[in-house]
Design a protein around this motif. Structure first.
Motif, PDB file in Angstrom:
ATOM      1  N   PRO A  93      -5.431  -2.020   3.918  1.00  0.00           N
ATOM      2  CA  PRO A  93      -4.769  -0.930   4.292  1.00  0.00           C
ATOM      3  C   PRO A  93      -5.004  -0.206   5.622  1.00  0.00           C
ATOM      4  O   PRO A  93      -6.098  -0.212   5.883  1.00  0.00           O
ATOM      5  CB  PRO A  93      -4.607  -0.145   3.119  1.00  0.00           C
ATOM      6  CG  PRO A  93      -6.143  -0.221   2.403  1.00  0.00           C
ATOM      7  CD  PRO A  93      -6.352  -1.798   2.795  1.00  0.00           C
ATOM      8  N   PHE A  94      -4.092   0.822   5.994  1.00  0.00           N
ATOM      9  CA  PHE A  94      -4.751   1.587   7.105  1.00  0.00           C
ATOM     10  C   PHE A  94      -5.391   2.722   6.494  1.00  0.00           C
ATOM     11  O   PHE A  94      -4.698   3.520   5.705  1.00  0.00           O
ATOM     12  CB  PHE A  94      -3.342   2.016   7.820  1.00  0.00           C
ATOM     13  CG  PHE A  94      -2.660   1.078   8.523  1.00  0.00           C
ATOM     14  CD1 PHE A  94      -1.506   0.673   8.128  1.00  0.00           C
ATOM     15  CD2 PHE A  94      -3.222   0.481   9.585  1.00  0.00           C
ATOM     16  CE1 PHE A  94      -0.918  -0.556   8.590  1.00  0.00           C
ATOM     17  CE2 PHE A  94      -2.679  -0.516  10.396  1.00  0.00           C
ATOM     18  CZ  PHE A  94      -1.358  -0.811   9.911  1.00  0.00           C
ATOM     19  N   GLY A 141      10.702   7.750   9.157  1.00  0.00           N
ATOM     20  CA  GLY A 141       9.551   6.754   8.462  1.00  0.00           C
ATOM     21  C   GLY A 141       8.600   6.396   9.646  1.00  0.00           C
ATOM     22  O   GLY A 141       8.492   6.595  10.820  1.00  0.00           O
ATOM     23  N   LEU A 142       7.870   5.663   9.326  1.00  0.00           N
ATOM     24  CA  LEU A 142       6.422   5.447  10.137  1.00  0.00           C
ATOM     25  C   LEU A 142       6.592   3.944  10.755  1.00  0.00           C
ATOM     26  O   LEU A 142       7.427   3.055  10.199  1.00  0.00           O
ATOM     27  CB  LEU A 142       5.257   5.239   9.269  1.00  0.00           C
ATOM     28  CG  LEU A 142       4.666   6.456   8.560  1.00  0.00           C
ATOM     29  CD1 LEU A 142       3.853   6.207   7.517  1.00  0.00           C
ATOM     30  CD2 LEU A 142       4.085   7.345   9.624  1.00  0.00           C
ATOM     31  N   GLN A 143       6.240   3.675  11.829  1.00  0.00           N
ATOM     32  CA  GLN A 143       6.430   2.365  12.744  1.00  0.00           C
ATOM     33  C   GLN A 143       4.872   2.014  13.356  1.00  0.00           C
ATOM     34  O   GLN A 143       4.292   2.859  14.167  1.00  0.00           O
ATOM     35  CB  GLN A 143       7.279   2.658  13.607  1.00  0.00           C
ATOM     36  CG  GLN A 143       7.532   1.335  14.440  1.00  0.00           C
ATOM     37  CD  GLN A 143       8.577   1.277  15.679  1.00  0.00           C
ATOM     38  OE1 GLN A 143       8.817   2.539  16.437  1.00  0.00           O
ATOM     39  NE2 GLN A 143       9.407   0.427  16.022  1.00  0.00           N
ATOM     40  N   TRP A 144       4.668   0.783  13.013  1.00  0.00           N
ATOM     41  CA  TRP A 144       3.243   0.284  13.667  1.00  0.00           C
ATOM     42  C   TRP A 144       3.660  -0.015  14.980  1.00  0.00           C
ATOM     43  O   TRP A 144       4.716  -0.747  15.389  1.00  0.00           O
ATOM     44  CB  TRP A 144       2.766  -0.768  12.779  1.00  0.00           C
ATOM     45  CG  TRP A 144       1.622  -1.570  13.591  1.00  0.00           C
ATOM     46  CD1 TRP A 144       0.491  -1.190  13.349  1.00  0.00           C
ATOM     47  CD2 TRP A 144       1.850  -2.919  14.172  1.00  0.00           C
ATOM     48  NE1 TRP A 144      -0.419  -2.225  14.236  1.00  0.00           N
ATOM     49  CE2 TRP A 144       0.350  -3.154  14.570  1.00  0.00           C
ATOM     50  CE3 TRP A 144       2.999  -3.775  14.528  1.00  0.00           C
ATOM     51  CZ2 TRP A 144       0.386  -4.227  15.240  1.00  0.00           C
ATOM     52  CZ3 TRP A 144       2.547  -5.013  14.974  1.00  0.00           C
ATOM     53  CH2 TRP A 144       1.189  -5.292  15.596  1.00  0.00           C
ATOM     54  N   HIS A 171       0.745  -1.073  -0.038  1.00  0.00           N
ATOM     55  CA  HIS A 171       0.028  -0.178   0.022  1.00  0.00           C
ATOM     56  C   HIS A 171       0.763   1.141   0.079  1.00  0.00           C
ATOM     57  O   HIS A 171       1.946   1.128   0.399  1.00  0.00           O
ATOM     58  CB  HIS A 171      -1.034  -0.015   1.142  1.00  0.00           C
ATOM     59  CG  HIS A 171      -1.606  -1.184   1.496  1.00  0.00           C
ATOM     60  ND1 HIS A 171      -2.194  -1.993   0.525  1.00  0.00           N
ATOM     61  CD2 HIS A 171      -1.640  -2.118   2.538  1.00  0.00           C
ATOM     62  CE1 HIS A 171      -2.725  -2.930   1.216  1.00  0.00           C
ATOM     63  NE2 HIS A 171      -2.362  -3.236   2.459  1.00  0.00           N
ATOM     64  N   TRP A 174       3.250  -5.101  10.699  1.00  0.00           N
ATOM     65  CA  TRP A 174       3.205  -4.388   9.459  1.00  0.00           C
ATOM     66  C   TRP A 174       4.410  -3.445   9.287  1.00  0.00           C
ATOM     67  O   TRP A 174       4.778  -2.837  10.231  1.00  0.00           O
ATOM     68  CB  TRP A 174       1.740  -3.627   9.688  1.00  0.00           C
ATOM     69  CG  TRP A 174       0.857  -4.304   9.343  1.00  0.00           C
ATOM     70  CD1 TRP A 174       0.159  -4.592   8.033  1.00  0.00           C
ATOM     71  CD2 TRP A 174      -0.181  -5.077  10.340  1.00  0.00           C
ATOM     72  NE1 TRP A 174      -0.957  -5.284   8.181  1.00  0.00           N
ATOM     73  CE2 TRP A 174      -1.220  -5.776   9.714  1.00  0.00           C
ATOM     74  CE3 TRP A 174      -0.049  -5.130  11.520  1.00  0.00           C
ATOM     75  CZ2 TRP A 174      -2.076  -6.419  10.278  1.00  0.00           C
ATOM     76  CZ3 TRP A 174      -0.943  -6.046  12.244  1.00  0.00           C
ATOM     77  CH2 TRP A 174      -1.766  -6.613  11.515  1.00  0.00           C
ATOM     78  N   PHE A 195       6.900  -0.527   6.897  1.00  0.00           N
ATOM     79  CA  PHE A 195       6.863   0.779   6.190  1.00  0.00           C
ATOM     80  C   PHE A 195       8.088   0.910   5.746  1.00  0.00           C
ATOM     81  O   PHE A 195       9.276   0.548   6.103  1.00  0.00           O
ATOM     82  CB  PHE A 195       6.554   1.864   6.842  1.00  0.00           C
ATOM     83  CG  PHE A 195       4.874   2.153   7.273  1.00  0.00           C
ATOM     84  CD1 PHE A 195       4.694   1.614   8.758  1.00  0.00           C
ATOM     85  CD2 PHE A 195       4.351   2.561   6.557  1.00  0.00           C
ATOM     86  CE1 PHE A 195       3.298   1.531   8.933  1.00  0.00           C
ATOM     87  CE2 PHE A 195       2.666   2.518   7.003  1.00  0.00           C
ATOM     88  CZ  PHE A 195       2.413   2.032   8.297  1.00  0.00           C
ATOM     89  N   GLY A 196       8.465   1.715   4.644  1.00  0.00           N
ATOM     90  CA  GLY A 196       9.521   2.141   3.979  1.00  0.00           C
ATOM     91  C   GLY A 196       9.960   3.527   4.583  1.00  0.00           C
ATOM     92  O   GLY A 196       8.916   3.924   5.308  1.00  0.00           O
ATOM     93  N   GLN A 242       4.081   0.219   2.395  1.00  0.00           N
ATOM     94  CA  GLN A 242       3.722  -0.440   3.537  1.00  0.00           C
ATOM     95  C   GLN A 242       3.323  -1.671   3.126  1.00  0.00           C
ATOM     96  O   GLN A 242       2.758  -1.913   2.075  1.00  0.00           O
ATOM     97  CB  GLN A 242       2.676   0.197   4.330  1.00  0.00           C
ATOM     98  CG  GLN A 242       2.358  -0.429   5.369  1.00  0.00           C
ATOM     99  CD  GLN A 242       0.798  -1.067   5.306  1.00  0.00           C
ATOM    100  OE1 GLN A 242      -0.148  -0.349   5.068  1.00  0.00           O
ATOM    101  NE2 GLN A 242       0.595  -2.190   5.845  1.00  0.00           N
ATOM    102  N   HIS A 279       4.867   6.897   1.472  1.00  0.00           N
ATOM    103  CA  HIS A 279       5.503   5.649   2.146  1.00  0.00           C
ATOM    104  C   HIS A 279       4.766   4.495   1.723  1.00  0.00           C
ATOM    105  O   HIS A 279       3.571   4.468   1.175  1.00  0.00           O
ATOM    106  CB  HIS A 279       5.000   5.903   3.399  1.00  0.00           C
ATOM    107  CG  HIS A 279       5.304   7.138   4.087  1.00  0.00           C
ATOM    108  ND1 HIS A 279       6.505   7.365   4.879  1.00  0.00           N
ATOM    109  CD2 HIS A 279       4.692   8.398   4.224  1.00  0.00           C
ATOM    110  CE1 HIS A 279       6.586   8.751   5.448  1.00  0.00           C
ATOM    111  NE2 HIS A 279       5.471   9.311   4.926  1.00  0.00           N
TER     112      HIS A 279
END
Lengths: 115, 123
Positions: free
Chosen positions: B109-110, B46-49, A36, A104, A106-107, A95, A93
């Motif tokens: 997806p989120f 970046g993003l982290q879950w 995504h 989950w 992410f880049g 994912q 981004h």
């Protein structure tokens, strides 16, 4: 260090086409998990841009123009943007899910600059 | 239309516990069609879950944070909260509450994000 690898930055002139790569491994993209893509405009939260759907990698939520498209092959995925516009500037981004880390992932994000 | 709104302390001291709350409006947090999640983004990174749950089901945590994280739910206020203990400067981030559908043809997806709450860890 992000699990999915993206280039830190890309740029293009208005009207041009750019692509952003997202490279993973056999435990995430290569394992068949959907990829995504999220767009994060300056100072705002990420917003879903493109979503994968059972290995169909190019699905757009309502309102997203067809200038944005996604693809996937092997352990990598790509986001293509055609007809670049100044309003496209921001971070993108990718994912997916990783079955080795069981999370989950992410880049690190790619900053798009419209010249 | 469903909206998510984070509320946090802004500043937390090292070694203390960080708490952020997500208020859900326009829909119920007890809707079992959705997961509710926390995702963070350190400045410039970046993003982290962090973790996810659905009402009446299991709560899942990122293994790298599991020992320090708790997600709790208050159905009377239609909100859920994140607690992160023993924080350090490395925990400074914007914290987002996010929705994810439970049933998709592939991996969901989120699809809906709050605006985010910046929490800085500093003495």
């Amino acid at each position: 260090q992000s699990v999915l690898t993206q280039p830190p930055s890309v740029s293009g002139a208005p009207g041009q086409r750019v692509t952003i790569s997202c490279t993973g491994s056999s435990s995430n993209i290569g394992a068949g998990y959907d990829v995504h893509w999220y767009q994060q405009l300056p100072g705002t939260a990420p917003k879903l841009l493109i979503y994968g759907n059972n290995n169909r990698p190019n699905n757009r939520p309502s309102g997203v123009p067809d200038r944005f498209s996604g693809s996937k092959s092997g352990t990598s995925a790509s986001l293509a943007i055609t007809g670049l516009q100044a309003e496209d500037e921001g971070d993108f981004h990718c994912q997916s899910f990783d079955n080795s880390l069981n999370t989950w992932v992410f880049g690190g994000g790619t900053r798009l600059t419209v010249l | 239309q469903l909206q998510l709104q984070e509320s946090g302390p802004g500043l937390v001291k090292p070694s203390e516990t960080l708490s952020v709350t997500c208020i859900v409006s326009g829909g119920s947090i007890t809707n079992t069609n959705y997961y509710w999640a926390w995702i963070r983004q350190p400045p410039g990174r970046g993003l982290q879950w962090i973790g996810s749950f659905y009402f009446g089901g299991t709560t899942y945590y990122n293994p790298s944070l599991k020992s320090r994280v708790t997600i709790s739910v208050d159905t009377s206020k239609n909100q859920f909260s994140l607690s992160l203990s023993s924080v350090t400067a490395a925990d400074t981030a914007v914290f987002y509450c996010v929705r994810r559908a439970r049933a998709c043809s592939g991996d969901c997806p989120f699809d809906l994000w709050g605006r985010g709450s910046l929490v800085t860890v500093s003495s």
